[in-house]
Design a protein around this motif. Structure first.
Motif, PDB file in Angstrom:
ATOM      1  N   SER A 148       1.257   4.146   0.640  1.00  0.00           N
ATOM      2  CA  SER A 148       1.203   2.876   1.365  1.00  0.00           C
ATOM      3  C   SER A 148       0.086   2.879   2.400  1.00  0.00           C
ATOM      4  N   LEU A 149      -0.071   4.010   3.100  1.00  0.00           N
ATOM      5  CA  LEU A 149      -1.156   4.123   4.077  1.00  0.00           C
ATOM      6  C   LEU A 149      -2.513   3.984   3.388  1.00  0.00           C
ATOM      7  N   LEU A 150      -2.684   4.652   2.262  1.00  0.00           N
ATOM      8  CA  LEU A 150      -3.949   4.579   1.535  1.00  0.00           C
ATOM      9  C   LEU A 150      -4.195   3.173   0.997  1.00  0.00           C
ATOM     10  N   GLU A 151      -3.138   2.505   0.567  1.00  0.00           N
ATOM     11  CA  GLU A 151      -3.279   1.121   0.102  1.00  0.00           C
ATOM     12  C   GLU A 151      -3.726   0.205   1.234  1.00  0.00           C
ATOM     13  N   ASP A 152      -3.206   0.435   2.440  1.00  0.00           N
ATOM     14  CA  ASP A 152      -3.639  -0.358   3.598  1.00  0.00           C
ATOM     15  C   ASP A 152      -5.117  -0.132   3.891  1.00  0.00           C
ATOM     16  N   TRP A 153      -5.541   1.130   3.823  1.00  0.00           N
ATOM     17  CA  TRP A 153      -6.964   1.424   4.044  1.00  0.00           C
ATOM     18  C   TRP A 153      -7.815   0.739   2.986  1.00  0.00           C
ATOM     19  N   ARG A 168       0.451   2.489  -8.957  1.00  0.00           N
ATOM     20  CA  ARG A 168      -0.129   2.484  -7.610  1.00  0.00           C
ATOM     21  C   ARG A 168      -1.390   3.345  -7.565  1.00  0.00           C
ATOM     22  N   LEU A 169      -1.340   4.485  -8.230  1.00  0.00           N
ATOM     23  CA  LEU A 169      -2.506   5.364  -8.254  1.00  0.00           C
ATOM     24  C   LEU A 169      -3.670   4.715  -8.990  1.00  0.00           C
ATOM     25  N   LEU A 170      -3.352   3.971 -10.047  1.00  0.00           N
ATOM     26  CA  LEU A 170      -4.389   3.297 -10.818  1.00  0.00           C
ATOM     27  C   LEU A 170      -5.193   2.339  -9.931  1.00  0.00           C
ATOM     28  N   GLU A 171      -4.492   1.648  -9.039  1.00  0.00           N
ATOM     29  CA  GLU A 171      -5.169   0.716  -8.136  1.00  0.00           C
ATOM     30  C   GLU A 171      -6.002   1.447  -7.085  1.00  0.00           C
ATOM     31  N   LEU A 172      -5.636   2.690  -6.797  1.00  0.00           N
ATOM     32  CA  LEU A 172      -6.333   3.448  -5.754  1.00  0.00           C
ATOM     33  C   LEU A 172      -7.500   4.263  -6.288  1.00  0.00           C
ATOM     34  N   LEU A 173      -7.650   4.343  -7.614  1.00  0.00           N
ATOM     35  CA  LEU A 173      -8.765   5.093  -8.180  1.00  0.00           C
ATOM     36  C   LEU A 173     -10.093   4.407  -7.864  1.00  0.00           C
ATOM     37  N   ARG A 174     -11.115   5.211  -7.677  1.00  0.00           N
ATOM     38  CA  ARG A 174     -12.458   4.705  -7.417  1.00  0.00           C
ATOM     39  C   ARG A 174     -13.456   5.468  -8.276  1.00  0.00           C
TER      40      ARG A 174
END
Length: 619
Positions: A352-357, A389-395
């Motif tokens: 959740s913290l990483l998603e906010d960032w 959730r991880l899929l959305e956070l991949l870069r």
């Protein structure tokens, strides 16, 4: 028995358990490091201080009510002695016989249960659930002396002594102060603990966050407070940064933090940090350290792998819980659903913290991903619960990002044209390597974004990246990608020459799966691509490094019929020109494509053939 210096009777007792066998187990099997004996003594002293602090809330009629709550350790390297004194609740004669005289009987546990039955709220920051930590001291000494006096105003002082050989003695003594002192002479093999600096090391490691001052020969050692037990609004940024530096040995402040105090399915407190920079020797498994585990501010484990999944083990911090059942040595946590619930909760809060960032501070998130993305990406193939959730956070880097800048799958899809149905990627060892790949030419010309899979973990994640928002992910090295051609721009010079293709097939034979005209090449003459069932070229190279017998699949050779060299070969073939030159050029084009693809060729043969071609061209 009688004391030579005092006519007061000394009572001798038999232990209520098979002490010889149990003490042997405790000393030789239960604890793997002798230093934990000091931790246990400090823990017991802390428990005693918690109890008197609770009693002081409701009862002023106690012994030495003004005595400060503290723990004092005195060591003498010359005499090889050690003593620890607390101003806690102290012990009665019954405590000495029933608590100290009986293994695995815990006064602390009984105290907790008694308090829970009442209506008065209390601070449950108590350890000692098993009542045997005290006996670990026999790892360090052959005889222990306890002098104690209970907090009751009419209490008496007592001295307890034992060599751990099946008996102990209790004698009434004159003692003015409330609390307990435990003293002993250290064995030769344990004499290191008569040195002040060594005891300070143990306190810093295990007991630095005990609620009460802990001093060694008059010097207070535990100077860092247990910030995770404070309200997050009461902790300043400076305090957090200093605490982070203390637990991580990092000279820089953290990139971000999480301060949690949770009650419900599981009760725990946590203070966790995401480092600003990648630590030294990052990704070396033996150097990856995870969260510290505490129970009521007393250290349990400094690298508790069960608290976080492996892909989040770059996070530093502390987790403190009273719910977790521990084994009797407190060194290893038992398998428990509590631990699984803590991990589940921590993982969710960190994501959740990483998603906010990622949503509100892309610069901070990219900094995080640049440092820890390589490990973080491994979660896609291991944490199936949080896959979406991880899929959305991949870069990923791409043809439309600068070096060390990233795009997300969501942003990629948002930038696709209406007629583009696939998400394209290209894998390689580095950005420089993939940018030189001729298979990019069509996509550069058409302004079509291509993701760069340049981390080794990207290849292992491909089976978990089959599609995103209904768009399949496709390697641009695959022969069956959907490439559009501009028919109006073609003239007769761009039409494939079937006769030349036949010569290529005849010359190369079973070296290739097929030879076809290319839609993807713009500037290069030829390239190798993967058939529908073939493996990604970069993955094949990795497989060959791991297994020398791995052969891989044959490639399809694509020819650019708008390239001058291919057109010249077509004309030379039509005019029935130098057949040897044509075949040498075909072999050279094929092996050149192999080199670009990262494969090896026979250097002497390649150079000799190239020399022959240049000789004919200059004759």
């Amino acid at each position: 028995m009688a004391d030579s210096n005092n006519t007061e009777e000394i009572q001798e007792f038999e232990y209520k358990a098979e002490m010889k066998q149990l003490l042997h187990l405790i000393v030789h099997s239960l604890y793997t490091h002798p230093e934990v004996a000091i931790r246990e003594l400090i823990s017991n002293a802390s428990d005693a201080l918690h109890k008197i602090r609770f009693r002081q809330l409701t009862d002023k009629n106690i012994l030495n009510p003004e005595a400060p709550l503290r723990i004092d350790i005195a060591v003498d390297s010359n005499a090889q002695t050690f003593s620890i004194t607390d101003t806690g609740i102290g012990m009665t004669r019954d405590d000495l016989t029933e608590r100290i005289g009986t293994v695995a009987s815990s006064g602390t546990l009984e105290f907790l249960e008694r308090m829970k039955e009442g209506d008065t709220p209390f601070d449950a920051n108590l350890i000692g659930q098993f009542g045997i930590g005290f006996y670990s001291v026999f790892m360090l000494t052959n005889e222990i002396t306890i002098e104690t006096r209970h907090a009751d105003a009419d209490s008496k002082g007592f001295r307890w002594q034992s060599t751990g050989e099946g008996k102990f003695t209790i004698k009434e003594i004159e003692r003015l102060q409330r609390g307990t002192q435990i003293s002993f002479k250290l064995k030769d093999e344990s004499k290191e603990f008569s040195q002040s600096y060594r005891v300070e090391q143990v306190i810093t490691k295990y007991s630095n966050f005990v609620d009460f001052p802990v001093s060694v020969n008059g010097k207070q050692v535990n100077t860092v407070s247990a910030l995770w037990h404070k309200n997050r609004n009461e902790v300043t940024e400076e305090e957090r940064n200093e605490f982070y530096k203390f637990i991580s040995n990092d000279l820089n402040p953290p990139l971000g933090h999480l301060h949690l105090s949770l009650e419900g399915r599981v009760n725990f407190r946590a203070l966790m940090f995401i480092p600003e920079t990648q630590p030294l020797r990052f990704l070396r498994e033996e150097d990856l350290s995870s969260l510290h585990l505490y129970s009521s501010k007393v250290f349990i484990q400094d690298d508790c792998k069960e608290l976080l999944p492996e892909y989040l083990r770059f996070i530093s911090g502390v987790v403190d819980t009273e719910d977790l059942p521990l084994n009797v040595s407190r060194e290893v946590t038992q398998s428990s659903p509590v631990m699984a619930r803590i991990q589940e909760t921590l993982t969710g809060r960190i994501l959740s913290l990483l998603e906010d960032w990622a949503k509100d501070d892309s610069e901070k998130y990219e900094k995080f991903f640049r440092n820890f993305g390589l490990l973080f990406k491994t979660g896609l193939s291991s944490d199936f619960v949080n896959r979406d959730r991880l899929l959305e956070l991949l870069r990923f880097e791409s043809t439309k990002t600068e070096s060390d800048k990233f795009t997300s799958l969501k942003d990629y899809v948002a930038g696709m044209s209406e007629d583009q149905q696939e998400i394209y990627y290209l894998s390689g060892d580095s950005r420089e390597a993939v940018e030189r790949n001729p298979n990019l030419e069509y996509f550069r010309k058409g302004g079509i974004e291509v993701l760069f899979f340049i981390d080794p973990v990207d290849l292992f994640n491909i089976p978990h990246l089959l599609e995103y928002e209904g768009k399949p992910l496709k390697s641009i090295e695959k022969a069956d990608i959907d490439l559009k051609t501009d028919e109006e721009s073609q003239d007769e010079t761009l039409i494939e020459d079937t006769n030349l293709i036949a010569i290529f097939k005849e010359t190369l034979g079973d070296r290739v799966e097929d030879v076809v005209a290319s839609k993807r090449l713009v500037d290069s003459a030829a390239t190798l691509v993967v058939g529908a069932e073939g493996m990604d070229a970069h993955m094949e190279r990795m497989m060959k490094m791991m297994n020398q017998d791995f052969t891989g699949s044959k490639r399809i050779l694509e020819l650019n019929f708008s390239h001058p060299l291919i057109r010249n070969l077509a004309q030379l073939n039509q005019s029935q020109g130098d057949e040897t030159l044509i075949k040498n050029c075909i072999l050279q084009l094929y092996e050149g494509a192999l080199l670009v693809d990262g494969n090896t060729v026979d250097p002497p043969t390649f150079v000799a053939r190239m020399t022959e071609i240049m000789e004919r061209a200059t004759n």
